[in-house]
Design an enzyme around this catalytic site. Structure first.
Site, mmCIF file in Angstrom:
data_model
loop_
_atom_site.group_PDB
_atom_site.id
_atom_site.type_symbol
_atom_site.label_atom_id
_atom_site.label_comp_id
_atom_site.label_asym_id
_atom_site.label_seq_id
_atom_site.Cartn_x
_atom_site.Cartn_y
_atom_site.Cartn_z
ATOM 1 N N HIS A 86 -60.926 -14.352 11.436
ATOM 2 C CA HIS A 86 -59.990 -15.274 12.091
ATOM 3 C C HIS A 86 -58.605 -15.085 11.476
ATOM 4 O O HIS A 86 -58.469 -14.731 10.304
ATOM 5 C CB HIS A 86 -60.467 -16.728 11.924
ATOM 6 C CG HIS A 86 -59.688 -17.680 12.766
ATOM 7 N ND1 HIS A 86 -58.478 -18.204 12.358
ATOM 8 C CD2 HIS A 86 -59.915 -18.174 14.008
ATOM 9 C CE1 HIS A 86 -58.009 -18.975 13.327
ATOM 10 N NE2 HIS A 86 -58.860 -18.981 14.331
ATOM 11 N N GLU A 106 -56.092 -13.367 19.572
ATOM 12 C CA GLU A 106 -55.364 -14.609 19.312
ATOM 13 C C GLU A 106 -54.011 -14.270 18.677
ATOM 14 O O GLU A 106 -53.954 -14.001 17.483
ATOM 15 C CB GLU A 106 -56.134 -15.497 18.321
ATOM 16 C CG GLU A 106 -57.409 -16.083 18.833
ATOM 17 C CD GLU A 106 -57.812 -17.335 18.043
ATOM 18 O OE1 GLU A 106 -58.200 -18.303 18.688
ATOM 19 O OE2 GLU A 106 -57.722 -17.333 16.808
HETATM 20 O O1 G3P Z 1 -59.920 -20.340 16.603
HETATM 21 C C1 G3P Z 1 -59.119 -20.877 17.604
HETATM 22 C C2 G3P Z 1 -57.760 -21.149 17.148
HETATM 23 O O2 G3P Z 1 -57.206 -20.273 16.239
HETATM 24 C C3 G3P Z 1 -56.810 -21.516 18.227
HETATM 25 O O3 G3P Z 1 -56.210 -22.654 17.751
HETATM 26 O O4 G3P Z 1 -55.197 -24.859 17.902
HETATM 27 O O5 G3P Z 1 -54.237 -22.943 19.174
HETATM 28 O O6 G3P Z 1 -56.402 -23.919 19.889
HETATM 29 P P1 G3P Z 1 -55.462 -23.648 18.757
#
Ligand code: G3P
Length: 214
Positions: free
Chosen positions: A85, A133
């Site tokens: 992550h 991400e």
């Molecule tokens: O693991 C999911 C995360 O990193 C995304 O965070 O708060 O943007 O939904 P968020």
């Protein structure tokens, strides 16, 4: 769609969120799961919700003080684990080792990555899934599917170019059903999200909204 709610170390009640996720999961065709902190895995899994770890280390039983052992998380009730992550980055060799440790313990794996190039490299290591991400969008409430749709499509292409058995998820800023549908339209088979549920005043309502259009 697979919707994985990562609770990070947010000060929410992990069991209450888990029960809300379980209840929504039972009412929809989507697959929902929760990734609590290690210390909460057993209590969360006891609710009956699909439970994931946030990380496992590339280790076996032995002299590894302070590490997360895949077998222990599986025994506590985890069925899968995130690896690499953005908030728990690993070197390539350790991502590989963590995937192998998870496989040894029977845990499903999602390797996270910042961008399509890293998605391709991660897919080559043979996890069950990868998740793109962009770190700059995490926790912003601005969905990756809207702010940077190309990164999702390019991640899908990058993973497919390496191994089309590896599923692709996306995450960062996702908080509504519309965001989930946009992610699916871009080719993602699931989403990772955290603050949209863990920081919501009413997590159950936030979850209901997420699956409403599915
Ligand atoms: O693991 C999911 C995360 O990193 C995304 O965070 O708060 O943007 O939904 P968020």
């Amino acid at each position: 769609m697979f919707i994985l709610v990562n609770l990070k170390t947010y000060p929410c009640d992990p069991v209450a969120v888990a029960e809300a996720v379980r209840d929504v999961d039972e009412k929809t065709d989507a697959r929902l799961a929760v990734a609590p902190q290690d210390a909460h895995v057993e209590r969360v899994a006891a609710t009956g919700v699909e439970t994931w770890a946030q990380h496992v280390d590339p280790i076996d039983h032995g002299s590894n003080t302070g590490h997360a052992l895949a077998e222990s998380l599986a025994e506590a009730g985890a069925e899968g684990t995130l690896i690499n992550h953005s908030e728990k980055r690993l070197k390539l060799a350790d991502i590989d080792g963590s995937i192998r440790a998870a496989e040894r313990a029977g845990l499903e794996t999602i390797v996270c990555a910042n961008n399509p190039a890293q998605i391709g490299a991660s897919a080559a290591l043979g996890p069950d899934a990868v998740a793109v991400e962009p770190p700059e969008l995490i926790g912003t409430g601005t969905p990756v599917s809207q702010a940077d749709p190309d990164v999702v499509e390019d991640a899908v292409d990058a993973a497919d170019g390496v191994d089309d058995d590896v599923s692709v998820l996306c995450g960062a800023g996702i908080s509504t059903g519309e965001d989930v549908v946009s992610a699916a339209d871009l080719g993602a088979e699931g989403v990772l999200l955290a603050s949209g549920v863990a920081k919501a005043d009413d997590p159950a309502a936030a979850l209901a909204d997420l699956v409403d259009p599915l």
